[in-house]
Structures are given as C-alpha cells and as structure tokens.
Design an enzyme around this catalytic site. Structure first.
Site, PDB file in Angstrom:
ATOM      1  N   HIS A 298      34.858  39.195  43.834  1.00  0.00           N
ATOM      2  CA  HIS A 298      35.355  39.197  42.447  1.00  0.00           C
ATOM      3  C   HIS A 298      34.186  39.083  41.461  1.00  0.00           C
ATOM      4  CE1 HIS A 298      39.182  38.304  44.439  1.00  0.00           C
ATOM      5  NE2 HIS A 298      38.524  37.350  45.074  1.00  0.00           N
TER       6      HIS A 298
ATOM      7  N   SER B 137      14.744  52.534  26.349  1.00  0.00           N
ATOM      8  CA  SER B 137      15.528  52.551  25.122  1.00  0.00           C
ATOM      9  C   SER B 137      14.635  52.993  23.971  1.00  0.00           C
ATOM     10  CB  SER B 137      16.094  51.150  24.838  1.00  0.00           C
ATOM     11  OG  SER B 137      16.636  51.082  23.527  1.00  0.00           O
TER      12      SER B 137
ATOM     13  N   ARG C  87      23.660  57.866  35.981  1.00  0.00           N
ATOM     14  CA  ARG C  87      23.894  59.304  36.152  1.00  0.00           C
ATOM     15  C   ARG C  87      24.743  59.570  37.392  1.00  0.00           C
ATOM     16  NH1 ARG C  87      18.709  63.053  36.348  1.00  0.00           N
ATOM     17  NH2 ARG C  87      18.652  62.341  34.177  1.00  0.00           N
TER      18      ARG C  87
END
Length: 484
Positions: free
Chosen positions: A157, A287, A301
């Site tokens: 979980h 970034s 991707r």
C-alpha cells in the site's frame, strides 16, 4: 500549395522522434511494397514450377531484378487514377519488368499480397521485439543478482512493510517480463500464412488455372507458403485471414505494456525516495526552472507510451468482431494505423526500458537510513520472541512494547523527531534480559528471510533456461541508445 518541407506537416512522433531505425524500416513503404513484389515473384515461380504455361524465364528474371526498384511516382499517379493501391503497384511492377506484366498477380486477389505481406511484416516485427525483450530480461536479472542480498524496506500500500532486498524486488519485474517473452514467442510462432486462397478463400481461380487439378492447387499453396518463409498456412480463410489472428498478435504487446508501466512506476516511486534512480546524463536538464531537479523522464516516457500500447488492443478486438461474412473493407484503414503503432510503441518502450535498466543507480546509504528509521518498529516481534526465550510472558511483553512503540511514534509524528524506540527499550528495566542482544536483533540481514536464495534459485532455474535459446541475441547485445 502544399509545402515540400517535412516540418510543415504533421509527422508521427513514433517514427520521427522515438522509434528505432530497424522497426521504422520494418513498417516502411519499401518493406511493404518490396514484400508485395517478393510475393508476386514467389507466386509466379511456384506457378511455373507446377507447369503453368506462359511464365517465361525472362519474366522471372526481370521480376527478381526489380524486387526493390520501386518507382513511387508511377505508383502514386496510378493509384490516384485507379483508387486501388494493389493494382497501382501491379502496373508499376509491370513497367519495371515488362516481360512479366501479363502474369503478375495471376489468379490472385488483393489480399494475396496485402494480408500475406502483413503477416511477414508482423513476424519480423515480433522478432525485433523479442530480441530487445531478451536483452532487458538478461540485464535486469544481472541487476537482481548483483543486489540479491542488499536489504531494503518493503512496501505494501506504499506503506513501510517487512524488509526485502533490492535484488528480490527486481525478480518480481523479471518474472512478469519472462511471461511477456513466453507470450510474444508463442504469438510469433503461431503466425501462419494466408497462402494462395483466391477471392473468397475457395481457390476457384487457381483451380481454373490448373484445369481442375486439385492436387496442383494444394501444391501451389504449400509451395508459395514455403517460399515465403512459413511452415504452414491457415487451412481455411475468407478473402482475408481471420482478424482473430491480429487479436492474438496484439494481446502480448498490450500485456507487455502493463508490465513496463508497472516497472517504470516502481522506479519513479523509488526515485522519489532517492533509493534508486534511472541514468541521468552529464548535460541533461531536469527542469527549465528548477536546476537541481533530476526528473525520471525515461520512466515517465515508458509509462506514457505503455498506456497508448495497452489501449490499442481495443481496435483489433472491434475489427475482429465486426467483419462480415467473407470480409469487409472497414478493417483496412484501422489496421494500417493500430497494428504498426503497437509494434512501434512496444519497440520504443523496450529500447527505453533497456536504457533505464542498464543505467540504474542504487544508493545503499539512503536505503540503509530508511531501514534504520523503520526497523525498530519491525523488530518488536523479535524482541518479544527473545524475551520469551529468557522466560518472559508473551502477553506482558507485548504490552510493554506497545506502550513504548506508541511513545516513540508520537515523537516521530508529533514532534518531528527521530525514532527513539530502541533507546526506550534499552532504558526500560523490563527488557534488561535482552539489552546485550539488541544490536544483533536489529541486524537488517536477519529480516530478509530467504530473499537472496530466492534470487539465486529464480535466476538459475527460471531465467537462465528461458534465455538459453537466445544466447546469440545476448552475445550480440548493444547498449540501448535513445534518440531524444
């Protein structure tokens, strides 16, 4: 006026940006129409060999010499006039091989070249995919072996659970890939040949050509099948081979998409924990704004394209379901898009996955720090067992541990402090009998069970035998390089 600049019109990113040269070539016009010509040549050779008159040696020589010499200007002009791609290429081939112009496509229907060529192209595409999948499995199995005994926190979980090892976790990925390999190889081996069946599958035209000789028609079907590289053809068909074949072909690719998505998602989660990262090149930018970032763009991707791969199967399901009687043409345009896209997408995902697997970076110190933060809670059962061995009462010990655990949890959650459960146990008079054993009871290696042995057994008994038939592919393996 239409521009000749390729950048002035839409191009599929599958071929312009991502796919390998070999898979792009497999679905190119050169491959498709060159295969048509090879099929026409095979048919003519077989018809001549079985005694059909009117097929000269000169005709066969000219056909063989022009299998790859395709004049696309003639073909395009002819198709624009006739609105029929097969007849356009019959004409174009006849221009290149004039001695054969009168016997090209003799007795055949369009699906003789379109369907049989598709089956050849699909077979070759699956061979490319299988080779790449074998390399991914081989590399990931080596990774599992390398880290067979490195303890790491397990998650259920996505919450901390009992320890496993980095290598054992990798075997979960490998096992699913092995099933994908089995499924792809089965689908590849199950591909048959449509063969020489005529307009509605009855072989009536060929029976006429051979003057009612059923044996020669059967021999023709078998001979063209053999010349085209197949062991057998489908015993019956309508005008097309059953589109159920496309379902069987595409299903393993969709299933592999689910596997790849799961693996890449796990890597993305582990990258967030800074335990494992995909390769990050020296000049790569994560970034445009946040220069420090190392985004898992390869894994992202894989997930993105895998989703596309998984949904394409719906096209072939629907196409197979809505074919009428001997055939309808509403399959054609859909198949030209969906099946090549599935193969191209699977190719891209495999190339990217191999690139990621080859360059996976593991950070043992980060993994160890996370284990230390969670292990005290997990070790409580060991503490109880050790106390019982010293004569303690199991229920009483459980209550002592419960109270101390809740106190330590409050420090972590409410105060933002470190987990101090071990110090609390050491300082508790009740646990004095096992104080000297605590370090041993907290050794992460004692919490991984048979994980290292499971890795060894899995690789030896399952991975190695499965990869043995592909030894030549593994020996010739090259690094998976991405175009972007």
């Amino acid at each position: 006026m239409a521009s000749s600049d390729p950048n002035a019109k839409y191009q599929s990113p599958l071929t312009s940006r991502y796919a390998s040269p070999e898979m792009s070539a497999n679905f190119s016009n050169n491959k498709r129409f060159g295969t048509w010509r090879q099929l026409w040549y095979n048919l003519a050779v077989a018809e001549k060999q079985l005694g059909l008159a009117g097929i000269s040696t000169e005709a066969l020589d000219q056909m063989r010499a022009n299998l790859d010499n395709i004049d696309y200007e003639i073909a395009t002009a002819e198709e624009k006039k006739r609105r029929h791609d097969v007849m356009a290429h019959v004409h174009t081939f006849g221009v290149a091989a004039p001695a054969a112009a009168g016997i090209i496509h003799l007795g055949a229907t369009s699906c003789f070249v379109t369907d049989n060529a598709d089956l050849i192209i699909f077979r070759d595409a699956m061979d490319l995919l299988i080779a790449k999948l074998v390399c991914v499995i081989n590399d990931l199995a080596a990774f599992a072996t390398k880290y067979r005994s490195l303890p790491t926190l397990g998650f259920t979980h996505f919450q901390p659970a009992q320890l496993t090892t980095v290598g054992k976790r990798a075997t979960l990925w490998v096992q699913e890939l092995l099933w994908d390999l089995r499924n792809m190889q089965r689908a590849r081996d199950d591909l048959g040949f449509r063969g020489v069946k005529g307009t509605t599958g009855t072989q009536a035209s060929f029976l006429t050509l051979f003057n009612g000789d059923h044996d020669k028609v059967e021999q023709l079907d078998a001979l063209v099948t053999e010349l085209s590289g197949f062991k057998e053809c489908y015993p019956v068909c309508g005008q097309t081979y059953s589109r159920k074949v496309d379902v069987d072909f595409m299903s393993p690719l969709a299933s592999f998409g689910a596997t790849a998505h799961r693996i890449a998602t796990d890597i993305r989660l582990l990258a967030n924990l800074k335990e494992i990262e995909e390769p990050f090149e020296k000049d790569q930018i994560g970034s445009s704004a946040m220069a420090y970032k190392r985004n898992p763009m390869r894994s992202e991707r894989i997930c993105s394209l895998s989703r596309h791969l998984m949904v394409l199967i719906g096209n072939v399901h629907q196409t197979a379901a809505v074919q009428w009687l001997e055939r309808t043409l509403d399959d054609s345009a859909n198949r030209r898009i969906s099946i090549p896209e599935a193969c191209l997408t699977a190719d891209i995902v495999l190339t990217t996955l191999q690139n990621v697997v080859d360059g996976l970076v593991v950070y043992p110190q980060v993994i160890s720090r996370r284990i230390r933060s969670e292990l005290p809670f997990m070790a409580t059962e060991n503490f109880i067992m050790a106390m019982v061995k010293k004569g303690g009462d199991r229920q009483e010990c459980h209550e002592e541990i419960r109270v101390l655990s809740h106190q330590a949890a409050a420090v972590v959650k409410q105060e933002g402090g470190e987990n101090d459960l071990i110090e609390r146990v050491k300082n508790a008079p009740y646990f004095a009998p096992i104080k000297d054993e605590l370090n041993e009871l907290l050794d992460p290696a004692t919490f991984i069970g048979r994980a290292p042995e499971q890795v060894d057994n899995f690789v030896t008994k399952h991975v190695n035998p499965a990869l043995a038939p592909y030894a030549d592919i593994i020996a010739a393996k090259k690094p998976a390089e991405l175009s972007v």
